[in-house]
Motif scaffolding. Structure first.
Motif, short mmCIF file in Angstrom:
data_model
loop_
_atom_site.label_atom_id
_atom_site.label_comp_id
_atom_site.label_asym_id
_atom_site.label_seq_id
_atom_site.Cartn_x
_atom_site.Cartn_y
_atom_site.Cartn_z
N GLY A 135 -45.51 -7.71 38.57
CA GLY A 135 -44.28 -7.65 38.56
C GLY A 135 -44.35 -5.94 37.12
O GLY A 135 -43.13 -5.70 36.70
N SER A 368 -39.20 -0.42 34.92
CA SER A 368 -38.33 -2.11 34.80
C SER A 368 -39.54 -3.25 34.65
O SER A 368 -40.29 -2.79 35.86
CB SER A 368 -37.30 -2.38 35.68
OG SER A 368 -37.91 -2.68 37.04
N TRP A 369 -39.45 -4.12 33.81
CA TRP A 369 -40.38 -4.82 34.08
C TRP A 369 -39.96 -6.85 35.22
O TRP A 369 -38.60 -6.95 34.29
CB TRP A 369 -41.58 -5.45 32.70
CG TRP A 369 -41.90 -4.64 32.28
CD1 TRP A 369 -42.71 -4.87 32.28
CD2 TRP A 369 -41.56 -3.30 31.74
NE1 TRP A 369 -43.74 -3.00 31.86
CE2 TRP A 369 -42.58 -2.47 31.30
CE3 TRP A 369 -40.48 -3.19 31.11
CZ2 TRP A 369 -42.44 -1.57 30.75
CZ3 TRP A 369 -39.99 -1.48 30.90
CH2 TRP A 369 -41.23 -0.63 30.11
N ASN A 370 -40.32 -7.36 36.03
CA ASN A 370 -39.46 -8.28 36.87
C ASN A 370 -40.88 -9.32 36.51
O ASN A 370 -42.39 -9.08 36.17
CB ASN A 370 -39.73 -8.16 37.89
CG ASN A 370 -39.32 -6.67 38.74
OD1 ASN A 370 -38.12 -6.58 38.02
ND2 ASN A 370 -38.82 -6.28 39.30
N ASN A 371 -40.20 -10.56 37.03
CA ASN A 371 -41.54 -11.63 37.37
C ASN A 371 -42.25 -11.82 37.99
O ASN A 371 -41.47 -10.74 39.02
CB ASN A 371 -40.68 -12.78 36.80
CG ASN A 371 -39.80 -13.52 35.88
OD1 ASN A 371 -39.51 -12.54 34.90
ND2 ASN A 371 -38.14 -13.98 36.15
N ASN A 373 -44.17 -12.20 41.54
CA ASN A 373 -44.05 -13.39 42.32
C ASN A 373 -45.79 -14.53 42.58
O ASN A 373 -46.73 -13.65 42.98
CB ASN A 373 -44.28 -12.23 43.87
CG ASN A 373 -44.28 -13.12 45.27
OD1 ASN A 373 -44.08 -13.32 45.27
ND2 ASN A 373 -43.42 -11.95 45.67
N THR A 414 -35.25 -20.54 32.34
CA THR A 414 -36.68 -19.74 33.36
C THR A 414 -37.72 -20.40 33.14
O THR A 414 -37.82 -21.85 32.42
CB THR A 414 -37.38 -18.04 32.77
OG1 THR A 414 -38.49 -17.58 33.88
CG2 THR A 414 -37.72 -18.89 31.35
#
Length: 587
Positions: A135, A368-371, A373, A414
């Protein structure tokens, strides 16, 4: 890599070493991915570990370092990869390879260089795939990765750059972190451009001029006969706005006459050979000079050994001699520059002064920082590294817990590891390398997702043995701290982050801590009161008569004991020898 010579040694006195763990907390930082991979390969080639594949080690260390940078240091990393290298950089790389090679092959046979670059590009591609699954934002530079890192730093998109390439300063970076050592109270070796300007008086154009003179990644040789100290002194004699233009003029051989014309020497006034003061000896023989007559009326005095006149004429003469010496030194440097063919290379100057190192018109939407996978990440690492899924979840847990705490602090819902774990309590405070953490316990939840059940992370013996070999490479510097206790996982978390996410848990922990401290303060007082009542207490030091009890004293009466003790004291007060006193004492 970067500016030639001992450039980092020149900047060493101006490094900020007081930066602690919280220096990068909640800050964006651009990471030169090639720098990490090169550092990994350097470490593996200098050790005796040969059982692990190089690509495998790069994936492992990128995985652990990213988790530590995100969770332990609390930073928001932005990874930058190299784009198409400049033809100048490619040629310099080939030259560097053949310089370091023990066998000097002809430059036309560059198959080994091509094969080496292909392996390196494969390592980079695998690490990029891993980072995207984690992420993390990944950007590709149009040219040099350190150039894009510097641009992001200069434009305010990130707060610092992590790279060991000193070219970052020449590209415009304002804060460069050269070295990270997680197991230290001062983990960052940080350089601020403002400190360099204040300490050395050098700005960006000065650094570019030094790189042109001593060599750089695009031109290894620089100017023959000019070292770092000489280049430093030379460029400091010019202003930032004129230093590059001055080098271009010198390269054309147009300013040598201008430099020599500036030397104007004035005639020195005559001095008396007797006293050394201004004026001739004949004039002083008739009338003593003012400086000598002020102290005596007998005429001029003989000047002492080592006498130096301090009149305005002599001071001016010293300045003129120093100026002449300095200009003669400049003349020698200028002659060396003029004899260097194709100096300076304007393409190199344009590369350093370029302010656009990406093909994107605006990079902010791509940061951008995502969760992570998690499912694909587990499959990827299991395929590439042969890790067990339980082992991957355990090592990934600090990253997931940090994301959970940040989301809870922002009132965002979350799940933690498929909803398997939830925040339980704060076990205690923990100090590591001078920094305090909360040891947080995460209990297992009964909730399941998609009717799937996952085993509790555990250490696999085969994986752990292979992992220990990896840890030895960097002396346990990149290990994530996850502890398993009775089905619960425990991690080290930042105190401020836990306070923002679970303030009620922190209040509960503080109340329990205060109550324990109160009990611990009361308990020693009660024990001390009981201990003082008995003569055999450990807290009371016994005298020698109590420690060595006599059998006669136990059968005698109290009055006889008192008389006996008085007799002993009287005997001890007399001037007997030490051996006699000892016999009287134990009789």
């Amino acid at each position: 890599m970067g500016v030639g010579g001992n450039f980092w040694d020149m900047l060493k006195p101006y490094a900020r070493r007081q930066e602690g763990f919280d220096f990068l907390r909640n800050k964006r930082v651009a990471v030169d991915l090639s720098y990490w991979i090169v550092q990994h390969q350097t470490a593996t080639t200098t050790t005796t570990t040969t059982a692990l594949n190089t690509n495998t080690i790069n994936l492992r260390l990128t995985f652990f370092r990213t988790i530590n940078l995100f969770s332990k240091f609390g930073a928001f990393p932005v990874f930058v990869s190299d784009g198409s290298p400049s033809p100048l950089k490619s040629q310099a790389r080939i030259m560097r390879f053949y310089r370091s090679s023990p066998i000097h092959l002809p430059l036309s046979d560059d198959t080994s260089v091509v094969e080496r670059n292909q392996n390196f590009l494969k390592c980079v591609q695998e690490c990029l795939e891993l980072l995207q699954l984690l992420g993390m934002p990944v950007l590709k530079a149009s040219g040099e990765a350190e150039g894009l890192c510097a641009q992001l730093n200069k434009d305010g998109h990130v707060d610092a750059c992590i790279t060991s390439d000193s070219d970052a300063f020449l590209f415009g970076a304002t804060c460069v972190i050269k070295h990270l050592s997680p197991n230290s109270q001062e983990p960052f070796e940080c350089y601020q451009m403002s400190d360099i300007e204040a300490g050395l008086g050098l700005k960006r154009n000065h650094l570019i001029a030094i790189a042109l003179l001593v060599g750089n990644d695009f031109d290894l040789k620089g100017v023959q006969g000019i070292g770092l100290e000489t280049a430093l002194s030379f460029v400091k004699s010019f202003n930032e706005d004129e230093v590059l233009d001055r080098l271009c003029q010198l390269g054309g051989g147009n300013t040598l006459a201008d430099i020599t014309d500036k030397t104007i020497l004035k005639t020195r006034f005559p001095h008396c050979s007797l006293c050394g003061h201004p004026g001739s000896k004949r004039s002083h023989f008739k009338d003593a000079c003012e400086r000598c007559s002020s102290s005596t009326h007998e005429g001029c005095l003989q000047k002492p050994n080592g006498f130096k006149c301090d009149c305005s004429s002599c001071e001016q003469d010293k300045k003129e001699k120093e100026q002449k010496k300095n200009e003669a030194w400049k003349m020698r440097i200028c002659k060396k520059i003029t004899t260097e063919p194709n100096f300076p290379n304007n393409e190199i100057i344009k590369l350093y002064l370029n302010n656009n190192h990406t093909n994107l018109t605006d990079v902010e939407p791509f940061i951008s920082w995502n969760n992570p996978n998690t499912e694909m990440l587990i499959d990827y690492l299991a395929f590439k590294l042969n890790w067990q899924p339980s082992f991957i979840r355990q090592k990934l847990f600090p990253l997931l817990s940090t994301i959970l705490l940040r989301n809870v602090a922002k009132s965002q819902e979350t799940y933690l590891l498929y909803g398997q774990y939830e925040f339980d309590c704060i076990q205690r405070t923990k100090v590591r390398f001078g920094h305090t953490f909360y040891l947080v316990s995460w209990k297992k939840s009964t909730q399941t997702v998609n009717n799937k059940s996952y085993t509790t992370p555990s250490k696999d013996p085969e994986v752990q043995e292979d992992y220990d070999e990896l840890v030895d490479i960097f002396d346990d510097a990149d290990v994530t701290n996850v502890y398993i206790d009775d089905g619960c996982l425990m991690t080290d978390e930042n105190m401020d982050l836990v306070m923002a996410a679970y303030p009620e848990k922190v209040d509960q922990f503080m109340q329990q801590k205060e109550s324990k401290e109160k009990k611990s303060r009361k308990t020693p007082k009660a024990k001390s009161a009981e201990d003082t009542s008995t003569p055999t207490s450990r807290s009371v030091q016994l005298n020698i008569t109590q420690f060595y009890r006599s059998s006669k004293g136990e059968t005698s009466k109290k009055s006889k004991d008192d008389d006996f003790s008085i007799a002993k004291r009287n005997a001890g007060s007399r001037k007997f020898s030490k051996s006699a006193r000892r016999r009287l004492l134990f009789e």
